[in-house]
Design a protein around this motif. Structure first.
Motif, PDB file in Angstrom:
ATOM      1  N   ILE A   1       0.837  -1.203   0.000  1.00  0.00           N
ATOM      2  CA  ILE A   1       0.000   0.000   0.000  1.00  0.00           C
ATOM      3  C   ILE A   1       0.867   1.246   0.000  1.00  0.00           C
ATOM      4  CG2 ILE A   1      -1.704   1.311   1.334  1.00  0.00           C
ATOM      5  CD1 ILE A   1      -2.676  -1.468   2.403  1.00  0.00           C
ATOM      6  N   ILE A   2       1.899   1.262   0.862  1.00  0.00           N
ATOM      7  CA  ILE A   2       2.773   2.431   0.956  1.00  0.00           C
ATOM      8  C   ILE A   2       3.519   2.645  -0.360  1.00  0.00           C
ATOM      9  CG2 ILE A   2       4.740   3.464   2.136  1.00  0.00           C
ATOM     10  CD1 ILE A   2       2.324   3.265   3.923  1.00  0.00           C
TER      11      ILE A   2
ATOM     12  N   ASP B   1      -9.871   0.893  -9.954  1.00  0.00           N
ATOM     13  CA  ASP B   1     -10.004   0.761 -11.408  1.00  0.00           C
ATOM     14  C   ASP B   1      -8.993   1.653 -12.134  1.00  0.00           C
ATOM     15  OD1 ASP B   1     -12.049  -1.037 -11.100  1.00  0.00           O
ATOM     16  OD2 ASP B   1     -13.667   0.376 -11.555  1.00  0.00           O
ATOM     17  N   ALA B   2      -8.770   2.850 -11.585  1.00  0.00           N
ATOM     18  CA  ALA B   2      -7.797   3.766 -12.188  1.00  0.00           C
ATOM     19  C   ALA B   2      -6.391   3.170 -12.112  1.00  0.00           C
ATOM     20  CB  ALA B   2      -7.842   5.119 -11.489  1.00  0.00           C
TER      21      ALA B   2
ATOM     22  N   PRO C   1       2.520  -6.694 -12.270  1.00  0.00           N
ATOM     23  CA  PRO C   1       1.946  -5.397 -12.629  1.00  0.00           C
ATOM     24  C   PRO C   1       2.359  -4.286 -11.676  1.00  0.00           C
ATOM     25  CG  PRO C   1       0.288  -6.768 -11.590  1.00  0.00           C
ATOM     26  CD  PRO C   1       1.499  -7.636 -11.793  1.00  0.00           C
ATOM     27  N   LEU C   2       2.139  -3.072 -12.149  1.00  0.00           N
ATOM     28  CA  LEU C   2       2.451  -1.902 -11.330  1.00  0.00           C
ATOM     29  C   LEU C   2       1.642  -1.857 -10.051  1.00  0.00           C
ATOM     30  CD1 LEU C   2       2.645   1.002 -13.945  1.00  0.00           C
ATOM     31  CD2 LEU C   2       4.401   0.455 -12.280  1.00  0.00           C
ATOM     32  N   PHE C   3       0.355  -2.146 -10.157  1.00  0.00           N
ATOM     33  CA  PHE C   3      -0.542  -1.904  -9.032  1.00  0.00           C
ATOM     34  C   PHE C   3      -1.450  -3.098  -8.748  1.00  0.00           C
ATOM     35  CE2 PHE C   3       0.035   2.406 -10.970  1.00  0.00           C
ATOM     36  CZ  PHE C   3       0.730   2.977  -9.918  1.00  0.00           C
ATOM     37  N   ASP C   4      -1.825  -3.207  -7.485  1.00  0.00           N
ATOM     38  CA  ASP C   4      -2.884  -4.110  -7.049  1.00  0.00           C
ATOM     39  C   ASP C   4      -4.133  -3.266  -6.756  1.00  0.00           C
ATOM     40  OD1 ASP C   4      -1.213  -6.492  -6.917  1.00  0.00           O
ATOM     41  OD2 ASP C   4      -0.278  -5.563  -5.165  1.00  0.00           O
TER      42      ASP C   4
ATOM     43  N   SER D   1      11.987  -5.864  -5.215  1.00  0.00           N
ATOM     44  CA  SER D   1      11.866  -5.653  -6.660  1.00  0.00           C
ATOM     45  C   SER D   1      10.927  -4.490  -6.959  1.00  0.00           C
ATOM     46  CB  SER D   1      11.356  -6.932  -7.336  1.00  0.00           C
ATOM     47  OG  SER D   1      12.271  -7.994  -7.160  1.00  0.00           O
ATOM     48  N   SER D   2       9.875  -4.363  -6.176  1.00  0.00           N
ATOM     49  CA  SER D   2       8.939  -3.255  -6.369  1.00  0.00           C
ATOM     50  C   SER D   2       9.603  -1.923  -6.032  1.00  0.00           C
ATOM     51  CB  SER D   2       7.698  -3.456  -5.498  1.00  0.00           C
ATOM     52  OG  SER D   2       6.994  -4.620  -5.894  1.00  0.00           O
TER      53      SER D   2
END
Length: 547
Positions: free
Chosen positions: A35-36, A116-117, A140-143, A268-269
């Motif tokens: 999240i951070i 969604d964004a 992916p970039l985001f969850d 890695s993130s």
């Protein structure tokens, strides 16, 4: 605004995001770092996009509401602007930017709007920003961040609103021209709370700025600016990329490509975030999350041997339990890579298995002929009298790969008391080796409950300049040939090669007698005091009774 103010604001932003997590039952939760780091990444992507758009069109930069001004342009004008963006720029739509979503907070289902964004941004930028797992799948970039919150839609909406309320107080737009020197302090702050318990299972440590600077300045001397071009830089245990960023900064981001692998998804993130900040987006496809030792993904053209790199830097985990895949490494195909052997399982102390010895061997196998490398190792490695350590040192000396060693002060890492040294390898054969004992340098400071040693810029420069000049300095450095090292059982400790000096003091027989009489008098006084103490202790023991 001064950069220190931006640093303070960034730390405050991180603290605020952590507070949001804590108030939603996610403090110290396994998903908190996602999240951070992902909220932080979303903020940076929005500001990066805004910065680049305003660079292209000054009218947007001067507009009170640049998004509204941009949206009023014709589709042809908007498309032309997007086509003019640098290739490393994230692509976002107007309704995905922070100001646009901020204005929709009152809507029911805002958490889903935000999620969604994020997913849409990840999909649109997948080819540039997604990192790979060792099986080839893209991470992916985001969850969907709100899904980490337990509760109904209202609670998730409140969580998403709380995150958004923290994102509007600071802008990073004017900092994208800055390099590693600024961002390093932010990353240390960002990951410090996720490196508790000695770095956790995967021994994740933030490499101190001083170590990264010394390594980069020795590998890429400042008197050779712009002479290193089109090179590959690799770290097989990259963490968040501190060493890689320092190296890329010294070479020039446009002159190198970054390659890495790390078993930790978290690290890695963070490395991906570091690449975005440091104008190294072109290297994101080379970043892999996976087990480097068991499944190395960066292979040569034949698909069987290790890909070889121009520069390698690494601060690998020193000791870790790898017993679950130890036997899988002990195969014929790994005989060449792990030439000195594979540490045995320690049944009663598995977490102290010397995994760093495997990384050193992997690095040697991955270094180009004529390439250069720097590896942080526990200082015990440089003098171990037998075993895998000795075999590795013998190879480095016998094949003239060792350029030098710097033994650092104790507590250079605040989170571990292990003394460390830095091995410098150089594929271009040399006639001698420079060994530096920097253990007496630095200032001791308290950092939380831990003690840390800080090197001043002058001390860092002294280490670098001495190494590059290959100078012998009394009680600090020594330059020795390979034959001399072989006679000392291949020891890389500078202290074993320092000249032993005996000082003499000319005194008269009378002065000698006076000194001896003084020694005798002090010794007699100590003996007398000892007898008094013995009598006192004996008397005290007689007075003891059992009640």
């Amino acid at each position: 605004m001064k950069y220190t103010n931006y640093q303070q604001q960034t730390r405050q932003l991180i603290d605020d995001l952590k507070a949001v997590c804590a108030s939603n039952g996610l403090g110290n939760d396994g998903n908190e770092y996602k999240i951070i780091s992902q909220t932080f990444l979303y903020k940076l992507l929005c500001d990066k996009f805004a910065y680049e758009m305003k660079q292209l069109d000054p009218k947007l930069a001067s507009a009170p509401n640049w998004i509204s001004t941009w949206e009023k342009l014709s589709k042809v004008q908007r498309d032309k602007l997007k086509d003019g963006l640098p290739p490393e720029t994230p692509l976002l739509d107007a309704d995905q930017l922070i100001p646009s979503l901020f204005n929709r907070q009152a809507e029911a289902g805002f958490a889903q709007v935000f999620d969604d964004a994020l997913i849409a941004i990840a999909a649109k930028n997948s080819k540039i920003f997604a990192i790979k797992a060792e099986d080839g799948e893209r991470v992916p970039l985001f969850d969907r961040l709100s899904e980490y919150v337990t509760g109904g839609a209202e609670k998730k909406d409140a969580f998403a609103r709380a995150l958004f309320n923290k994102l509007t107080g600071v802008s990073f737009e004017h900092l994208f021209s800055q390099k590693y020197d600024f961002w390093a302090t932010l990353f240390e702050y960002l990951i410090k709370d996720y490196n508790k318990d000695n770095g956790g299972k995967y021994a994740e440590y933030y490499t101190p700025h001083a170590v990264a600077t010394i390594i980069a300045d020795i590998l890429v001397p400042k008197h050779k600016p712009g002479k290193v071009r089109n090179v590959t830089c690799y770290d097989p245990a990259s963490g968040s990329g501190t060493l890689l960023m320092a190296l890329a900064h010294a070479i020039g981001e446009e002159n190198c490509s970054i390659w890495s692998q790390d078993i930790s998804q978290k690290s890695s993130s963070l490395l991906r975030l570091n690449l975005v900040l440091n104008r190294l987006v072109h290297s994101i496809p080379n970043i892999t999350q996976g087990n480097t030792l068991l499944h190395p993904v960066h292979m040569g053209e034949d698909g069987k041997t290790q890909k070889q790199f121009d520069y390698i830097v690494s601060n690998p985990p020193f000791k870790m339990d790898f017993s679950d895949f130890r036997d899988d490494l002990d195969t014929d195909k790994n005989k060449t890579r792990f030439f000195a052997g594979i540490p045995k399982v320690k049944p009663k102390d598995k977490d102290k298995m010397e995994i760093y010895l495997l990384f050193i061997q992997h690095i040697i196998a991955s270094l180009k002929s004529g390439g250069r490398a720097a590896i942080v190792v526990p200082t015990g490695f440089i003098t171990a009298a037998k075993g895998i350590e000795l075999k590795i040192r013998q190879k480095l000396v016998n094949e003239k790969m060792l350029a030098g060693v710097v033994s650092m002060p104790s507590n250079i890492f605040a989170t571990t008391g292990t003394n460390v040294s830095i091995l410098f390898l150089d594929g271009t054969a040399r006639d001698n080796v420079v060994l530096i004992d920097a253990s007496a340098l630095g200032k001791k400071v308290k950092e939380g409950k831990n003690q840390k040693t800080l090197l001043s810029p002058t001390e860092e420069r002294r280490i670098v300049d001495t190494f590059i000049a290959r100078e012998s300095v009394e009680d600090f450095s020594v330059v020795v040939d390979y034959a001399a090292i072989a006679t000392k059982n291949y020891s890389f400790s500078a202290g074993q090669y320092f000249d032993v000096k005996i000082s003499y003091e000319n005194i008269s027989p009378k002065q000698f007698s006076e000194k001896m009489e003084g020694f005798k008098s002090r010794l007699d006084a100590m003996f007398l005091e000892s007898k008094k103490l013995e009598k006192h202790i004996a008397a005290s023991l007689k007075g003891l009774t059992l009640e």
